[in-house]
Design a protein around this motif. Structure first.
Motif, mmCIF file in Angstrom:
data_model
loop_
_atom_site.group_PDB
_atom_site.id
_atom_site.type_symbol
_atom_site.label_atom_id
_atom_site.label_comp_id
_atom_site.label_asym_id
_atom_site.label_seq_id
_atom_site.Cartn_x
_atom_site.Cartn_y
_atom_site.Cartn_z
ATOM 1 N N LYS A 14 0.817 -1.221 0.000
ATOM 2 C CA LYS A 14 0.000 0.000 0.000
ATOM 3 C C LYS A 14 0.850 1.271 0.000
ATOM 4 O O LYS A 14 0.553 2.223 -0.715
ATOM 5 C CB LYS A 14 -0.971 0.002 1.193
ATOM 6 N N ASP B 230 0.312 3.818 -3.076
ATOM 7 C CA ASP B 230 -0.219 5.167 -2.826
ATOM 8 C C ASP B 230 0.683 6.251 -3.400
ATOM 9 O O ASP B 230 0.239 7.373 -3.633
ATOM 10 C CB ASP B 230 -0.424 5.398 -1.319
ATOM 11 N N PRO C 35 -7.336 5.674 -4.119
ATOM 12 C CA PRO C 35 -6.429 6.668 -3.520
ATOM 13 C C PRO C 35 -5.285 7.062 -4.447
ATOM 14 O O PRO C 35 -4.728 8.150 -4.314
ATOM 15 C CB PRO C 35 -5.903 5.975 -2.253
ATOM 16 N N ASP C 36 -4.932 6.174 -5.419
ATOM 17 C CA ASP C 36 -3.822 6.519 -6.328
ATOM 18 C C ASP C 36 -4.314 7.226 -7.593
ATOM 19 O O ASP C 36 -3.529 7.550 -8.472
ATOM 20 C CB ASP C 36 -2.980 5.280 -6.679
#
Ligand code: ADP
Ligand code: AMP
Length: 213
Positions: A50, A54, A161-162
């Motif tokens: 993660k 991210d 989120p990315d």
């Protein structure tokens, strides 16, 4: 155990094309989806991945190759894999060739979805994903009928989120440096089928189906 590889920058539409190929008997394997599942399960691998995801960085080759190796070892020999987002580096490509050979298989075709950066930024900024089943929508090009809920199961849609502008720029940079060289690797093997991915979703899907005829 043969395979088709969907190659192309993030947001070119690989997952969107994969949806129709599944109906043709392919087993869709997205390393991004496999990693997000590890994040959801809060495994050690997922928590480490993660941090990199991210920021738009790649997860180490050995981690990704290890996931693919386990998947192949537990699969039927007659499986037709459709790789989406894998391989992404020269090492991953070579390891995939070795793995397939060890199962007396090979890559049959590599579909290259060609898409310029400005189109990608718009696609990724507007992408929405179902929090439960992972179905992919776009606020403008492929909206869900209910706008805020998935057409399949009604669950909430979210923005990855990315998929923010700074991380998208980083992912495009990493793609150009580490993944784009695979285009010549597969061209030299006579496997590449380029497709203009700027066309509509229906047109891109038809073009890919035609190439894989
Ligand atoms: P990838 O798997 O290559 O990262 P996706 O399939 O998730 O890309 O597509 C990225 C975004 O672009 C999604 O929001 C999707 O709905 C949208 N999209 C995919 N293909 C097209 C297309 N041909 N035209 C317009 N939007 C598209
Ligand atoms: P994707 O869902 O394909 O857009 O992938 C999301 C993120 O997962 C990427 O930006 C990488 O951080 C990571 N990832 C997915 N596939 C790979 C891969 N084959 N090699 C390294 N990192 C990967």
């Amino acid at each position: 155990m043969n395979a088709v590889v969907l190659l192309g920058p993030p947001g070119a539409g690989k997952g969107t094309v994969a949806e129709v190929l599944v109906d043709k008997g392919y087993r869709h394997v997205s390393t991004g989806d496999l990693l997000r599942e590890q994040i959801r399960l809060q495994t050690k691998l997922g928590l480490e991945a993660k941090k990199l995801m991210d920021q738009g960085q790649f997860v180490p080759d050995e981690v990704v190759v290890g996931m693919i190796r386990s998947l192949m070892e537990s699969s039927d020999m007659s499986a037709k894999f459709l790789f989406d987002g894998f391989p992404r580096t020269q090492i991953q490509a070579e390891k995939l060739d070795e793995l397939l050979q060890s199962f007396s298989g090979k890559i049959d075709d590599v579909v290259l979805l060609e898409c310029p950066d400005e189109v990608i930024v718009e696609r990724l900024s507007g992408r929405r994903t179902c929090t439960k089943c992972g179905a992919v929508y776009h606020i403008k090009y492929n909206p869900a009928e209910r706008r805020d809920g998935c057409d399949m199961d009604g669950c909430e849609l979210m923005q990855r989120p990315d998929d923010n502008e700074a991380t998208i720029k980083n992912r495009l940079h990493v793609y150009a440096e580490q993944t784009a060289p695979l285009i010549s690797y597969y061209t030299e093997q006579g496997l590449i089928h380029p497709v203009d991915a700027t066309m509509s979703i229906g047109e891109v899907r038809s073009a890919v189906l035609e190439k894989l005829g």
